[in-house]
Design a protein around this motif. Sequence first.
Motif, PDB file in Angstrom:
ATOM      1  N   GLN A   1      11.623  15.577  -1.873  1.00 32.84           N
ATOM      2  CA  GLN A   1      10.713  14.623  -2.340  1.00 32.84           C
ATOM      3  C   GLN A   1       9.521  15.429  -1.665  1.00 32.84           C
ATOM      4  N   VAL A   2       9.036  16.537  -2.059  1.00 29.20           N
ATOM      5  CA  VAL A   2       7.892  17.019  -1.701  1.00 29.20           C
ATOM      6  C   VAL A   2       6.598  17.232  -2.871  1.00 29.20           C
ATOM      7  N   GLN A   3       5.442  16.924  -2.569  1.00 30.88           N
ATOM      8  CA  GLN A   3       4.346  17.052  -3.572  1.00 30.88           C
ATOM      9  C   GLN A   3       3.228  17.746  -2.940  1.00 30.88           C
ATOM     10  N   LEU A   4       2.620  18.539  -3.931  1.00 36.27           N
ATOM     11  CA  LEU A   4       1.425  19.050  -3.219  1.00 36.27           C
ATOM     12  C   LEU A   4       0.196  18.436  -4.280  1.00 36.27           C
ATOM     13  N   VAL A   5      -0.837  18.244  -3.628  1.00 38.76           N
ATOM     14  CA  VAL A   5      -1.985  17.634  -4.582  1.00 38.76           C
ATOM     15  C   VAL A   5      -3.377  18.441  -4.403  1.00 38.76           C
ATOM     16  N   ASP A   6      -3.796  19.212  -5.477  1.00 38.38           N
ATOM     17  CA  ASP A   6      -4.993  19.709  -5.431  1.00 38.38           C
ATOM     18  C   ASP A   6      -6.209  19.095  -5.557  1.00 38.38           C
ATOM     19  N   THR A   7      -7.439  19.237  -4.784  1.00 41.78           N
ATOM     20  CA  THR A   7      -8.688  18.727  -5.355  1.00 41.78           C
ATOM     21  C   THR A   7      -9.623  19.505  -4.970  1.00 41.78           C
ATOM     22  N   GLY A   8     -11.014  19.244  -5.256  1.00 44.45           N
ATOM     23  CA  GLY A   8     -12.220  20.003  -5.018  1.00 44.45           C
ATOM     24  C   GLY A   8     -12.597  20.608  -6.137  1.00 44.45           C
ATOM     25  N   GLY A   9     -12.107  20.807  -7.401  1.00 44.68           N
ATOM     26  CA  GLY A   9     -12.823  21.455  -8.269  1.00 44.68           C
ATOM     27  C   GLY A   9     -13.866  20.664  -9.090  1.00 44.68           C
ATOM     28  N   GLY A  10     -14.642  21.408  -9.966  1.00 37.75           N
ATOM     29  CA  GLY A  10     -15.772  20.670 -10.392  1.00 37.75           C
ATOM     30  C   GLY A  10     -16.695  21.846 -11.253  1.00 37.75           C
ATOM     31  N   LEU A  11     -17.844  21.421 -11.680  1.00 37.05           N
ATOM     32  CA  LEU A  11     -18.807  22.059 -12.346  1.00 37.05           C
ATOM     33  C   LEU A  11     -19.822  22.589 -11.470  1.00 37.05           C
ATOM     34  N   VAL A  12     -19.892  23.928 -11.368  1.00 39.14           N
ATOM     35  CA  VAL A  12     -20.874  24.577 -10.360  1.00 39.14           C
ATOM     36  C   VAL A  12     -21.618  25.696 -11.130  1.00 39.14           C
ATOM     37  N   GLN A  13     -22.936  25.721 -10.738  1.00 39.23           N
ATOM     38  CA  GLN A  13     -23.774  27.024 -11.421  1.00 39.23           C
ATOM     39  C   GLN A  13     -23.411  28.363 -10.678  1.00 39.23           C
ATOM     40  N   PRO A  14     -23.663  29.435 -11.638  1.00 40.73           N
ATOM     41  CA  PRO A  14     -23.218  30.658 -10.867  1.00 40.73           C
ATOM     42  C   PRO A  14     -24.176  31.025  -9.727  1.00 40.73           C
ATOM     43  N   GLY A  15     -23.277  31.531  -8.723  1.00 38.22           N
ATOM     44  CA  GLY A  15     -23.988  31.639  -7.414  1.00 38.22           C
ATOM     45  C   GLY A  15     -23.691  30.337  -6.495  1.00 38.22           C
ATOM     46  N   GLY A  16     -23.248  29.353  -6.840  1.00 41.58           N
ATOM     47  CA  GLY A  16     -22.808  28.483  -6.327  1.00 41.58           C
ATOM     48  C   GLY A  16     -21.596  28.386  -5.373  1.00 41.58           C
ATOM     49  N   SER A  17     -21.041  27.211  -4.599  1.00 43.02           N
ATOM     50  CA  SER A  17     -19.886  27.328  -3.949  1.00 43.02           C
ATOM     51  C   SER A  17     -19.100  25.963  -4.131  1.00 43.02           C
ATOM     52  N   LEU A  18     -17.690  25.999  -4.085  1.00 40.51           N
ATOM     53  CA  LEU A  18     -17.047  24.855  -4.039  1.00 40.51           C
ATOM     54  C   LEU A  18     -15.864  25.215  -2.902  1.00 40.51           C
ATOM     55  N   ARG A  19     -15.198  24.100  -2.423  1.00 38.18           N
ATOM     56  CA  ARG A  19     -14.090  24.305  -1.523  1.00 38.18           C
ATOM     57  C   ARG A  19     -12.952  23.195  -2.062  1.00 38.18           C
ATOM     58  N   LEU A  20     -11.868  23.898  -2.084  1.00 35.20           N
ATOM     59  CA  LEU A  20     -10.807  23.405  -2.801  1.00 35.20           C
ATOM     60  C   LEU A  20      -9.645  23.068  -1.669  1.00 35.20           C
ATOM     61  N   SER A  21      -9.005  22.051  -1.746  1.00 39.55           N
ATOM     62  CA  SER A  21      -8.306  21.659  -0.873  1.00 39.55           C
ATOM     63  C   SER A  21      -6.768  21.184  -1.420  1.00 39.55           C
ATOM     64  N   CYS A  22      -5.563  21.277  -0.876  1.00 41.15           N
ATOM     65  CA  CYS A  22      -4.309  21.098  -1.232  1.00 41.15           C
ATOM     66  C   CYS A  22      -3.588  20.657  -0.150  1.00 41.15           C
ATOM     67  N   ALA A  23      -3.113  19.336  -0.300  1.00 38.23           N
ATOM     68  CA  ALA A  23      -2.327  18.735   0.960  1.00 38.23           C
ATOM     69  C   ALA A  23      -0.983  18.566   0.451  1.00 38.23           C
ATOM     70  N   ALA A  24       0.032  18.863   1.184  1.00 36.63           N
ATOM     71  CA  ALA A  24       1.537  18.770   0.927  1.00 36.63           C
ATOM     72  C   ALA A  24       1.917  17.632   1.738  1.00 36.63           C
ATOM     73  N   SER A  25       2.764  16.938   1.091  1.00 34.11           N
ATOM     74  CA  SER A  25       3.532  15.877   1.700  1.00 34.11           C
ATOM     75  C   SER A  25       4.808  15.593   1.162  1.00 34.11           C
ATOM     76  N   GLY A  26       5.661  14.656   2.086  1.00 31.91           N
ATOM     77  CA  GLY A  26       7.234  14.380   1.852  1.00 31.91           C
ATOM     78  C   GLY A  26       7.983  14.974   3.036  1.00 31.91           C
ATOM     79  N   SER A  27       9.358  15.299   2.480  1.00 37.19           N
ATOM     80  CA  SER A  27      10.278  15.704   3.675  1.00 37.19           C
ATOM     81  C   SER A  27      10.152  17.112   3.885  1.00 37.19           C
ATOM     82  N   ILE A  28       8.952  17.309   4.748  1.00 36.54           N
ATOM     83  CA  ILE A  28       8.635  18.844   5.249  1.00 36.54           C
ATOM     84  C   ILE A  28       9.090  18.903   6.446  1.00 36.54           C
ATOM     85  N   PHE A  29       9.833  20.004   6.775  1.00 34.02           N
ATOM     86  CA  PHE A  29      10.198  20.582   8.038  1.00 34.02           C
ATOM     87  C   PHE A  29       9.103  21.576   8.674  1.00 34.02           C
TER      88      PHE A  29
END
Length: 121
Positions: free
Chosen positions: A1-29
């Motif tokens: 039962q592992v899942q990954l959730v991506d966040t941080g996308g959006g609309l940005v002008q050329p030359g701009g910046s974004l930071r994406l994040s992805c957190a994993a959770s569940g039965s992780i060793f």
Amino acid sequence: QVQLVDTGGGLVQPGGSLRLSCAASGSIFSINAMAWYRQSPGEERELVARITSDYSTNYADSVKGRFTISRDNAKNTVYLQMNSLKPEDTAVYYCNADVRDSYYHRDTRYWGQGTQVTVSS
């Protein structure tokens, strides 16, 4: 039962910046390699950046010098810092991770649901 959730996308002008994040959770060793892929309509999914468990990285030629992948093992999270964005960076971005589960120590690849990045003036 592992899942990954991506966040941080959006609309940005050329030359701009974004930071994406992805957190994993569940039965992780442990988590081995983590990566970001992207896919535009009518195109194949392509590798954008990858980071190994010992923090080695590699990037697609099209994003070298502009994007930086990193990870926080304590938080089971991978990041993608995107600078100097171009219209051709527009795509759905997906994280993935090779996870060793806590029960049988088997390795399985998981994918996030994707987050939309749109670069437009």
